[in-house]
Design a protein around this motif. Structure first.
Motif, PDB file in Angstrom:
ATOM      1  N   ASP A  43      33.940  26.299  21.973  1.00 21.11           N
ATOM      2  CA  ASP A  43      33.735  26.672  20.578  1.00 21.11           C
ATOM      3  C   ASP A  43      35.007  26.487  19.762  1.00 21.11           C
ATOM      4  O   ASP A  43      34.960  26.091  18.602  1.00 21.11           O
ATOM      5  CB  ASP A  43      33.271  28.128  20.472  1.00 21.11           C
ATOM      6  N   MET A  44      36.144  26.755  20.384  1.00 19.61           N
ATOM      7  CA  MET A  44      37.407  26.592  19.664  1.00 19.61           C
ATOM      8  C   MET A  44      37.655  25.135  19.324  1.00 19.61           C
ATOM      9  O   MET A  44      38.091  24.819  18.224  1.00 19.61           O
ATOM     10  CB  MET A  44      38.582  27.137  20.490  1.00 19.61           C
ATOM     11  N   ASP A  45      37.351  24.244  20.272  1.00 25.87           N
ATOM     12  CA  ASP A  45      37.491  22.816  19.989  1.00 25.87           C
ATOM     13  C   ASP A  45      36.623  22.423  18.811  1.00 25.87           C
ATOM     14  O   ASP A  45      37.044  21.686  17.922  1.00 25.87           O
ATOM     15  CB  ASP A  45      37.046  21.978  21.192  1.00 25.87           C
ATOM     16  N   LEU A  46      35.380  22.914  18.834  1.00 26.39           N
ATOM     17  CA  LEU A  46      34.437  22.541  17.771  1.00 26.39           C
ATOM     18  C   LEU A  46      34.905  23.077  16.424  1.00 26.39           C
ATOM     19  O   LEU A  46      34.803  22.390  15.405  1.00 26.39           O
ATOM     20  CB  LEU A  46      33.030  23.067  18.110  1.00 26.39           C
ATOM     21  N   ARG A  47      35.426  24.287  16.424  1.00 27.23           N
ATOM     22  CA  ARG A  47      35.899  24.872  15.166  1.00 27.23           C
ATOM     23  C   ARG A  47      37.097  24.097  14.622  1.00 27.23           C
ATOM     24  O   ARG A  47      37.186  23.836  13.423  1.00 27.23           O
ATOM     25  CB  ARG A  47      36.263  26.343  15.382  1.00 27.23           C
TER      26      ARG A  47
END
Lengths: 235, 131
Positions: A43-47
């Motif tokens: 999720d952090m990568d996507l954000r």
């Protein structure tokens, strides 16, 4: 081609080779020998990607400027986990045996975030008779999960081509001289298998805590292009 | 073959102005690539004049407090999660983008990730936005 083009005219895309892929301009996108761990992003990568895409589109950020900063720091994505693992292995004989038996499993027991990665990690131990080095002769496969991102030289053609043929000369470039009788073994990473070197524990560190020992473990010592630091180098 | 380690002035200033940035003697350290990206994004936006460091620190402090109240262990390992939350809030509050646009782009990247077979580069296409 389905690539997005921003107002700077820069076409970029993201590689999924590593779970934490990062933006690379296509011009730099040369080698092709994919070692696949799965196109899974956290999720952090996507954000972060969402932010980057929007801010580039809106002209707040120039991809080249961002790349420069990231490139500067990617070698600083520390080999903390690796150092922790090695320090534990030096202190705990049972853990060391577990590490040499199945490094993926042993590492997962002390570092939760490594548990989800599918690649098979093998730990190779240095002894007075044997020095291990790691390379990916085809590209730059690297045990990212324990060592962070690979240093620039690891990805260089010079290192990849020379380390197999003349490991001693490469070691000399790094300022490492080993006794002539020490055998040098070079491990070539493959799609499924990554290696990490267990360096020898420096003399004069008896009774040190794992935390203090971990400071002796450099990235290069776990790639095999260096040795662990001397006890005098750490407070 | 050691790589040169250049410490840009701006990164040093950031590290000096914002408390708690995980660092060693040579500068900030990161646990994962996305953290370096999040750091670089803030640095770049600061240089663009979107915010001043004291403003950033204040907002980051709020995000950390919020997270602690919600049970964050505050061990330093989650530092960049708070950093990322601050980044998202800052760009929305400064009108650089909106929370809605961030959500849409997040979902688009997620779709791109799911439809991309393993081993292929993840590319963002218009279809990922569902339009």
């Amino acid at each position: 081609m389905g690539l997005r083009e921003n107002q700077f005219g820069t076409v970029f895309r993201l590689r999924a080779t590593h779970p934490l892929g990062y933006i690379r301009r296509m011009a730099e996108h040369h080698h092709e020998h994919d070692h696949e761990e799965g196109s899974t992003l956290t999720d952090m990568d996507l954000r972060v990607r969402a932010l980057e895409t929007i801010l580039v589109d809106k002209g707040y950020i120039e991809p080249a400027a961002l790349d420069r900063i990231v490139e500067l720091y990617e070698t600083k994505i520390g080999p903390h986990i690796g150092a922790q693992v090695i320090a534990k292995a030096w202190c705990d004989a049972a853990f060391k045996q577990a590490l040499l038996d199945d490094a993926s499993k042993a590492v997962a027991t002390i570092a939760q975030q490594v548990g989800s990665v599918g690649e098979h990690l093998i730990a190779v131990e240095n002894t007075p008779q044997l020095h291990n080095m790691i390379v990916c002769t085809l590209c730059s496969c690297y045990p990212t999960d324990v060592l962070g991102l690979p240093p620039t030289w690891y990805k260089s053609f010079a290192y990849r081509s020379r380390v197999v043929k003349e490991p001693r000369a490469v070691l000399a470039d790094f300022g490492v001289a080993l006794p002539a009788e020490t055998e040098i073994r070079v491990w070539d990473s493959t799609a499924e298998t990554r290696y990490v070197v267990v360096p020898m524990r420096p003399a004069g560190t008896e009774g040190w805590s794992e935390e203090r020992l971990a400071k002796l473990v450099t990235r290069d010592s776990m790639v095999g292009t260096g040795l662990a630091k001397n006890s005098s180098e750490v407070a | 073959m050691p790589e040169p380690l250049i410490e840009p002035k701006s990164a040093r200033r950031a590290a000096e102005s914002v408390p708690g940035i995980p660092r060693d003697a040579a500068g900030p350290v990161f646990r994962a690539p996305w953290e370096a990206h999040a750091f670089a994004l803030a640095l770049t936006l600061h240089e663009k004049g979107l915010f001043a460091w004291p403003e950033w620190s204040a907002m980051l402090g709020e995000e950390i407090k919020k997270a602690q109240a919600a049970g964050d262990p505050d061990t330093g390992e989650t530092y960049y999660l708070h950093w990322l939350a601050t980044l998202e809030r800052m760009v929305a509050e400064k009108g650089a983008t909106s929370t809605q646009a961030l959500t849409e782009h997040f979902q688009a990247w997620e779709r791109a990730m799911h439809r991309t077979p393993h081993g292929k580069p993840i590319e963002l296409k218009d279809e990922d936005f569902g339009r």
